[in-house]
Design a protein around this motif. Sequence first.
Motif, PDB file in Angstrom:
ATOM      1  N   VAL A 153     -10.843  -4.502  -1.417  1.00  0.00           N
ATOM      2  CA  VAL A 153      -9.438  -4.498  -1.641  1.00  0.00           C
ATOM      3  C   VAL A 153      -8.768  -5.137  -0.456  1.00  0.00           C
ATOM      4  CG1 VAL A 153      -7.310  -3.359  -2.421  1.00  0.00           C
ATOM      5  CG2 VAL A 153      -9.461  -2.967  -3.629  1.00  0.00           C
ATOM      6  N   GLN A 154      -9.151  -4.189   0.692  1.00  0.00           N
ATOM      7  CA  GLN A 154      -8.397  -4.723   1.945  1.00  0.00           C
ATOM      8  C   GLN A 154      -8.877  -6.091   2.156  1.00  0.00           C
ATOM      9  OE1 GLN A 154      -6.529  -2.404   3.213  1.00  0.00           O
ATOM     10  NE2 GLN A 154      -5.581  -4.023   4.676  1.00  0.00           N
ATOM     11  N   GLN A 155      -9.986  -6.605   2.306  1.00  0.00           N
ATOM     12  CA  GLN A 155     -10.506  -7.853   2.346  1.00  0.00           C
ATOM     13  C   GLN A 155      -9.914  -8.841   1.891  1.00  0.00           C
ATOM     14  OE1 GLN A 155     -14.867  -8.503   1.622  1.00  0.00           O
ATOM     15  NE2 GLN A 155     -14.191 -10.300   0.712  1.00  0.00           N
ATOM     16  N   TRP A 156      -9.436  -8.653   0.242  1.00  0.00           N
ATOM     17  CA  TRP A 156      -8.645  -9.714  -0.346  1.00  0.00           C
ATOM     18  C   TRP A 156      -7.309  -9.747  -0.056  1.00  0.00           C
ATOM     19  CZ3 TRP A 156     -10.824 -13.669  -1.924  1.00  0.00           C
ATOM     20  CH2 TRP A 156     -12.316 -13.836  -2.466  1.00  0.00           C
TER      21      TRP A 156
ATOM     22  N   ALA B  16       0.920  -1.307   0.058  1.00  0.00           N
ATOM     23  CA  ALA B  16      -0.008  -0.136   0.031  1.00  0.00           C
ATOM     24  C   ALA B  16       0.902   1.232   0.083  1.00  0.00           C
ATOM     25  CB  ALA B  16      -0.946  -0.045   1.169  1.00  0.00           C
ATOM     26  N   HIS B  17       2.244   1.277   0.723  1.00  0.00           N
ATOM     27  CA  HIS B  17       2.948   2.312   1.028  1.00  0.00           C
ATOM     28  C   HIS B  17       3.494   2.684  -0.331  1.00  0.00           C
ATOM     29  CE1 HIS B  17       6.361   4.781   1.935  1.00  0.00           C
ATOM     30  NE2 HIS B  17       7.088   4.046   1.202  1.00  0.00           N
TER      31      HIS B  17
ATOM     32  N   ASN C  54     -15.482  -4.314 -10.902  1.00  0.00           N
ATOM     33  CA  ASN C  54     -15.107  -4.118 -12.398  1.00  0.00           C
ATOM     34  C   ASN C  54     -13.854  -3.138 -12.553  1.00  0.00           C
ATOM     35  OD1 ASN C  54     -17.059  -5.375 -13.493  1.00  0.00           O
ATOM     36  ND2 ASN C  54     -18.591  -3.523 -12.853  1.00  0.00           N
ATOM     37  N   ILE C  55     -13.009  -3.253 -11.291  1.00  0.00           N
ATOM     38  CA  ILE C  55     -11.563  -2.283 -11.587  1.00  0.00           C
ATOM     39  C   ILE C  55     -10.612  -3.058 -11.228  1.00  0.00           C
ATOM     40  CG2 ILE C  55     -12.714  -0.030 -11.038  1.00  0.00           C
ATOM     41  CD1 ILE C  55     -11.317  -0.239  -8.337  1.00  0.00           C
ATOM     42  N   PHE C  56      -9.381  -3.012 -11.814  1.00  0.00           N
ATOM     43  CA  PHE C  56      -8.194  -3.685 -11.628  1.00  0.00           C
ATOM     44  C   PHE C  56      -7.561  -2.848 -10.247  1.00  0.00           C
ATOM     45  CE2 PHE C  56      -3.664  -3.624 -12.151  1.00  0.00           C
ATOM     46  CZ  PHE C  56      -3.316  -4.915 -12.116  1.00  0.00           C
ATOM     47  N   THR C  57      -7.155  -3.759  -9.233  1.00  0.00           N
ATOM     48  CA  THR C  57      -6.623  -3.299  -8.058  1.00  0.00           C
ATOM     49  C   THR C  57      -5.461  -3.753  -7.518  1.00  0.00           C
ATOM     50  OG1 THR C  57      -7.853  -4.626  -6.645  1.00  0.00           O
ATOM     51  CG2 THR C  57      -8.809  -2.591  -7.254  1.00  0.00           C
ATOM     52  N   LEU C  58      -4.666  -3.488  -6.419  1.00  0.00           N
ATOM     53  CA  LEU C  58      -3.616  -4.243  -5.751  1.00  0.00           C
ATOM     54  C   LEU C  58      -3.985  -5.702  -5.391  1.00  0.00           C
ATOM     55  CD1 LEU C  58      -0.714  -3.852  -4.829  1.00  0.00           C
ATOM     56  CD2 LEU C  58      -1.679  -2.965  -2.730  1.00  0.00           C
TER      57      LEU C  58
ATOM     58  N   SER D  70     -11.413   3.027  -5.215  1.00  0.00           N
ATOM     59  CA  SER D  70     -11.896   4.494  -5.122  1.00  0.00           C
ATOM     60  C   SER D  70     -13.059   4.678  -4.479  1.00  0.00           C
ATOM     61  CB  SER D  70     -12.178   5.076  -6.838  1.00  0.00           C
ATOM     62  OG  SER D  70     -12.515   4.044  -7.512  1.00  0.00           O
ATOM     63  N   THR D  71     -14.030   3.985  -4.294  1.00  0.00           N
ATOM     64  CA  THR D  71     -15.110   4.295  -3.366  1.00  0.00           C
ATOM     65  C   THR D  71     -14.693   3.351  -1.904  1.00  0.00           C
ATOM     66  OG1 THR D  71     -16.103   2.252  -3.716  1.00  0.00           O
ATOM     67  CG2 THR D  71     -16.683   4.193  -5.325  1.00  0.00           C
ATOM     68  N   ALA D  72     -15.600   3.971  -0.931  1.00  0.00           N
ATOM     69  CA  ALA D  72     -15.207   3.232   0.597  1.00  0.00           C
ATOM     70  C   ALA D  72     -15.405   1.675   0.360  1.00  0.00           C
ATOM     71  CB  ALA D  72     -16.289   3.785   1.426  1.00  0.00           C
ATOM     72  N   GLU D  73     -16.402   1.165  -0.182  1.00  0.00           N
ATOM     73  CA  GLU D  73     -16.889  -0.001  -0.525  1.00  0.00           C
ATOM     74  C   GLU D  73     -15.672  -0.846  -1.185  1.00  0.00           C
ATOM     75  OE1 GLU D  73     -20.297  -3.015  -2.142  1.00  0.00           O
ATOM     76  OE2 GLU D  73     -20.552  -1.038  -2.529  1.00  0.00           O
ATOM     77  N   GLU D  74     -15.307  -0.169  -2.246  1.00  0.00           N
ATOM     78  CA  GLU D  74     -14.086  -0.943  -3.048  1.00  0.00           C
ATOM     79  C   GLU D  74     -12.820  -1.063  -2.264  1.00  0.00           C
ATOM     80  OE1 GLU D  74     -13.440   1.532  -6.412  1.00  0.00           O
ATOM     81  OE2 GLU D  74     -14.884   0.609  -7.794  1.00  0.00           O
ATOM     82  N   LYS D  75     -12.342  -0.063  -1.393  1.00  0.00           N
ATOM     83  CA  LYS D  75     -11.385   0.107  -0.580  1.00  0.00           C
ATOM     84  C   LYS D  75     -11.384  -1.177   0.368  1.00  0.00           C
ATOM     85  CE  LYS D  75      -9.737   4.938  -0.979  1.00  0.00           C
ATOM     86  NZ  LYS D  75     -10.532   5.811  -0.889  1.00  0.00           N
ATOM     87  N   ALA D  76     -12.496  -1.303   0.971  1.00  0.00           N
ATOM     88  CA  ALA D  76     -12.834  -2.362   1.994  1.00  0.00           C
ATOM     89  C   ALA D  76     -12.580  -3.671   1.253  1.00  0.00           C
ATOM     90  CB  ALA D  76     -14.385  -2.036   2.514  1.00  0.00           C
TER      91      ALA D  76
END
Length: 172
Positions: free
Chosen positions: A69-72, A47-48, A109-113, A61-67
């Motif tokens: 991403v964090q979960q996975w 994340a850093h 629908n978005i590519f994330t970390l 980007s949204t609070a839900e997406e962030k959560a």
Amino acid sequence: GPEELALLEQLLGLPKGNKYGVQGERKIPVLQTNNGPGLTGLMTIAAHLVKQAKKDQLLGSTAEEKAVVQQWLEYRVTRVDGGSSKEDTRIILKDLNIHLEDKVYLAGNIFTLADVLMYYGLHHIMVDLTVQEKEKYLNVSRWFSHIQHYPGVRQHLSKVIFMKNRLYTNAH
């Protein structure tokens, strides 16, 4: 651990030069920073790096997406890195297969970390799967194939081959 972080650095277009080490029996990655204490843990360091590269959209980007991403990311560290038995692997692939049923990426629908680190975490497993196993976890296979073709992700890792169509033998 450190290898993945180096791959991530390259994917993010960051200059090389970070010093990574590992800590303890579980070989937890550590990043030595110039000022202050080092950062510990794959998720923290990843994340850093994302923030350093100013690619925060990779964290959602949204609070839900962030959560999500964090979960996975947590799932990756606790389940994928923690799992060692054939049974653990089966459960992980089953979980992911169900989750990816109606999604392109782990966070929708978005590519994330989460996609990047899950890809790195599963690479050694996917390489060893038989064609039958890949077909059994079709959604995971589709997702994995998609991520490995994402620009900059695979780098030097071996390409995992997925059969697009079944081959029938002609019985004469």
